[in-house]
Scaffold this active site. Structure first.
Site, PDB file in Angstrom:
ATOM      1  N   LYS A 124       0.829  -1.205   0.000  1.00 56.13           N
ATOM      2  CA  LYS A 124       0.000   0.000   0.000  1.00 56.13           C
ATOM      3  C   LYS A 124       0.862   1.253   0.000  1.00 56.13           C
ATOM      4  CE  LYS A 124      -1.522   1.508   4.027  1.00 56.13           C
ATOM      5  NZ  LYS A 124      -1.279   2.930   4.361  1.00 56.13           N
ATOM      6  N   ASN A 125       1.926   1.252   0.795  1.00 49.72           N
ATOM      7  CA  ASN A 125       2.743   2.450   0.941  1.00 49.72           C
ATOM      8  C   ASN A 125       3.656   2.700  -0.260  1.00 49.72           C
ATOM      9  OD1 ASN A 125       1.593   3.096   3.385  1.00 49.72           O
ATOM     10  ND2 ASN A 125       3.176   2.093   4.598  1.00 49.72           N
ATOM     11  N   ARG A 160      -3.503   9.676   5.356  1.00 52.76           N
ATOM     12  CA  ARG A 160      -2.342  10.548   5.446  1.00 52.76           C
ATOM     13  C   ARG A 160      -1.711  10.809   4.084  1.00 52.76           C
ATOM     14  NH1 ARG A 160      -0.755  13.401  10.168  1.00 52.76           N
ATOM     15  NH2 ARG A 160      -1.737  12.338  11.899  1.00 52.76           N
ATOM     16  N   CYS A 196      -4.316   7.561  10.533  1.00 50.30           N
ATOM     17  CA  CYS A 196      -4.209   7.019  11.887  1.00 50.30           C
ATOM     18  C   CYS A 196      -3.679   8.067  12.859  1.00 50.30           C
ATOM     19  CB  CYS A 196      -3.264   5.813  11.899  1.00 50.30           C
ATOM     20  SG  CYS A 196      -3.899   4.361  11.048  1.00 50.30           S
ATOM     21  N   ARG A 243       2.830  13.750  12.158  1.00 52.61           N
ATOM     22  CA  ARG A 243       3.554  13.510  10.922  1.00 52.61           C
ATOM     23  C   ARG A 243       3.476  14.818  10.134  1.00 52.61           C
ATOM     24  NH1 ARG A 243       1.590   7.463   9.158  1.00 52.61           N
ATOM     25  NH2 ARG A 243      -0.393   8.038  10.095  1.00 52.61           N
ATOM     26  N   PRO A 244       4.272  15.821  10.565  1.00 47.65           N
ATOM     27  CA  PRO A 244       4.074  17.183  10.061  1.00 47.65           C
ATOM     28  C   PRO A 244       4.350  17.291   8.574  1.00 47.65           C
ATOM     29  CG  PRO A 244       6.118  17.023  11.311  1.00 47.65           C
ATOM     30  CD  PRO A 244       5.387  15.737  11.518  1.00 47.65           C
ATOM     31  N   ILE A 245       3.561  18.169   7.944  1.00 42.40           N
ATOM     32  CA  ILE A 245       3.702  18.408   6.513  1.00 42.40           C
ATOM     33  C   ILE A 245       4.631  19.594   6.258  1.00 42.40           C
ATOM     34  CG2 ILE A 245       1.775  20.023   6.265  1.00 42.40           C
ATOM     35  CD1 ILE A 245       0.972  18.481   3.722  1.00 42.40           C
ATOM     36  N   ASP A 246       5.194  20.168   7.337  1.00 40.74           N
ATOM     37  CA  ASP A 246       6.022  21.363   7.168  1.00 40.74           C
ATOM     38  C   ASP A 246       7.261  21.094   6.333  1.00 40.74           C
ATOM     39  OD1 ASP A 246       6.811  19.808   9.462  1.00 40.74           O
ATOM     40  OD2 ASP A 246       8.220  21.401   9.966  1.00 40.74           O
ATOM     41  N   LEU A 247       7.762  19.855   6.342  1.00 39.35           N
ATOM     42  CA  LEU A 247       8.943  19.545   5.540  1.00 39.35           C
ATOM     43  C   LEU A 247       8.610  19.558   4.054  1.00 39.35           C
ATOM     44  CD1 LEU A 247      10.530  16.705   7.711  1.00 39.35           C
ATOM     45  CD2 LEU A 247      11.080  19.140   7.679  1.00 39.35           C
ATOM     46  N   ASP A 269       6.281   0.396  11.845  1.00 34.41           N
ATOM     47  CA  ASP A 269       5.032  -0.261  11.462  1.00 34.41           C
ATOM     48  C   ASP A 269       4.974  -1.723  11.905  1.00 34.41           C
ATOM     49  OD1 ASP A 269       3.919   1.966  10.382  1.00 34.41           O
ATOM     50  OD2 ASP A 269       4.072   1.351   8.292  1.00 34.41           O
ATOM     51  N   ILE A 323      10.007   6.791  16.346  1.00 30.40           N
ATOM     52  CA  ILE A 323       9.478   7.454  15.158  1.00 30.40           C
ATOM     53  C   ILE A 323       8.236   8.279  15.490  1.00 30.40           C
ATOM     54  CG2 ILE A 323       8.714   7.142  12.781  1.00 30.40           C
ATOM     55  CD1 ILE A 323      11.617   6.278  13.328  1.00 30.40           C
ATOM     56  N   ARG A 347      -7.808  -0.615   5.781  1.00 27.73           N
ATOM     57  CA  ARG A 347      -7.029   0.432   5.121  1.00 27.73           C
ATOM     58  C   ARG A 347      -5.743  -0.126   4.534  1.00 27.73           C
ATOM     59  NH1 ARG A 347      -4.797   4.112   8.440  1.00 27.73           N
ATOM     60  NH2 ARG A 347      -4.003   5.032   6.519  1.00 27.73           N
TER      61      ARG A 347
END
Length: 426
Positions: free
Chosen positions: A22-23, A96, A120, A125-129, A308, A330, A400
């Site tokens: 999936k990933n 996500r 989840c 899991r910041p999107i700032d990067l 995971d 993590i 999912r």
């Protein structure tokens, strides 16, 4: 709402097949945005997140066909016209991976409007990067009403050093850089197999990428990408979950259609626990080696022990003699399965980012609640060895990321059935 009913006590015997990752599939589907030609992806898992991604791309104007029958694990995507480059909240609120369309959208169309991602609740899991990198490449990004809006005439290559290792950030900027003007150099990149898989597709589409799978990636931008056919990697987390299932039940299980090289950290740890592992070219056999022994883990970025697999390993640790220390490096909120495992008889204490598991403890059936994707898997594993019949609620989390998990486990001897509405008309 669906539930799993699991009766423990059966060793898992036989062969179980691993689906596509999936990933890997999600960023590869997003990569189809970068070309107006058709992209064909094979070995696509039939899970909820894939259906969500299909809806997302279709809402933007793409033509997306998920195969049926013999072609059920293949998808055809054509983004000839992207009439509405918006990732709408009502579609992406459960996933996500919505942030992965930001880079390819702005690279292809010069504009993108993307809802802040959901998924989840396992920690920040910041999107700032993503934002910082795209701004360095010349994009103007604003945030309002829960949406990110990005604009540019054309992205330009940049030298970007990620403040911390980020898989989706690496993937997002990698896709954006393929159509940027000039050269991009990324440092402190994620090395996960999913990044390498995405890069392989992009190269097949005409991108010029060097160093994928290492911490330094160099991209020479091109003016246009074309269509391609690509086969998605096997799901290393599903494979790892099955390895733990074979080990915890004292079974003899052949995990087929996997990539053993992607599972080295887990294999080494299972062997420390006393599990017998035989590694083939595309399969791994797991067998009981007698009583399980405790072995500490500390989650790290690839090739370290995967976050995971932390919850699944913790279920195994409840059945190992001795004390296991589990350190989560993590995500800061990834111990939500502990309370449910303790309700089943486990002896686990948590302090900060460290969980201490004292085993071996007999597990008993209980009604438990699934809180996220991998926590759900850990509860299934615990239920496979619990005395009595365990009922797992909210298994939509499982859907999912695991394809027909209950059917696969039932095929190797597990007593597991689904109750309630059926996803995908199984």
């Amino acid at each position: 709402m669906d539930k799993f009913v699991v009766r423990g006590g059966n060793p898992l015997l036989g062969t179980i097949k691993v689906s596509g990752a999936k990933n890997s599939a999600l960023p590869c589907m997003a990569a189809a945005i970068l070309t107006e030609d058709e992209v064909i992806l094979e070995n696509i898992p039939q899970v909820r997140d894939i259906e969500t991604e299909r809806k997302l791309l279709a809402s933007m104007g793409a033509e997306v066909e998920l195969g049926y029958g013999r072609a059920q694990h293949r998808t055809h995507i054509r983004c000839a016209v992207l009439s509405d480059p918006v990732a709408k909240y009502e579609i992406v609120k459960t996933m996500r991976a919505s942030s992965l369309v930001l880079g390819p959208l702005i690279a292809r169309t010069g504009v993108a409007r993307v809802a802040m991602p959901g998924g989840c609740a396992i920690g920040g899991r910041p999107i700032d990067l993503h934002i910082k990198g795209l701004e360095a490449m010349g994009a103007t990004i604003t945030q309002e009403h829960g949406y990110l809006e990005a604009r540019t005439d054309r992205l330009k290559g940049a030298h970007i050093v990620f403040d911390k290792i980020t898989v989706t950030g690496t993937e997002d900027l990698l896709m954006a850089a393929t159509l940027a003007e000039g050269e991009s150099l990324f440092e402190n990149c994620a090395c996960e197999p999913e990044v390498t898989d995405l890069a392989a597709l992009l190269v097949a589409m005409g991108a010029k990428i060097e160093g994928a799978g290492t911490s330094t990636i160099r991209v020479h931008g091109v003016t246009k990408l074309h269509g391609a056919r690509h086969r998605i990697n096997p799901d290393r987390i599903e494979a790892g979950t099955f390895l733990v299932a074979g080990a915890i039940t004292g079974g003899d299980l052949n995990v087929d259609c996997c990539e053993p090289a992607h599972l080295s950290a887990l294999i080494n740890k299972l062997e420390q626990c006393g599990v017998r592992i035989d590694v083939g070219t595309d399969h791994i056999r797991v067998r009981s080696g007698g009583d399980l022994k405790a072995a500490d883990i500390s989650t790290e970025e690839y090739p370290g022990f995967p976050t995971d697999m932390q919850a699944q390993y913790m279920a195994l640790a409840t059945q190992a003699e001795g004390t296991t220390v589990v350190t989560e490096n993590i995500f800061e909120n990834r111990f939500m399965h502990v309370q449910e495992l303790n309700r089943m008889g486990a002896n686990i204490t948590v302090q900060g980012r460290t969980a201490t598991v004292r085993g071996k403890t007999p597990l008993q059936s209980a009604a438990v609640m699934c809180s996220d994707l991998r926590a759900s898997a850990s509860l299934v594993l615990a239920a496979l060895v619990a005395d009595g019949e365990t009922i797992l609620d909210r298994v939509y989390h499982m859907d999912r990321g695991y394809e027909r998990l209950e059917e696969k486990l039932r095929g190797v001897g597990a007593q597991i059935r689904r109750m309630g509405d059926v996803f995908g008309k199984r």
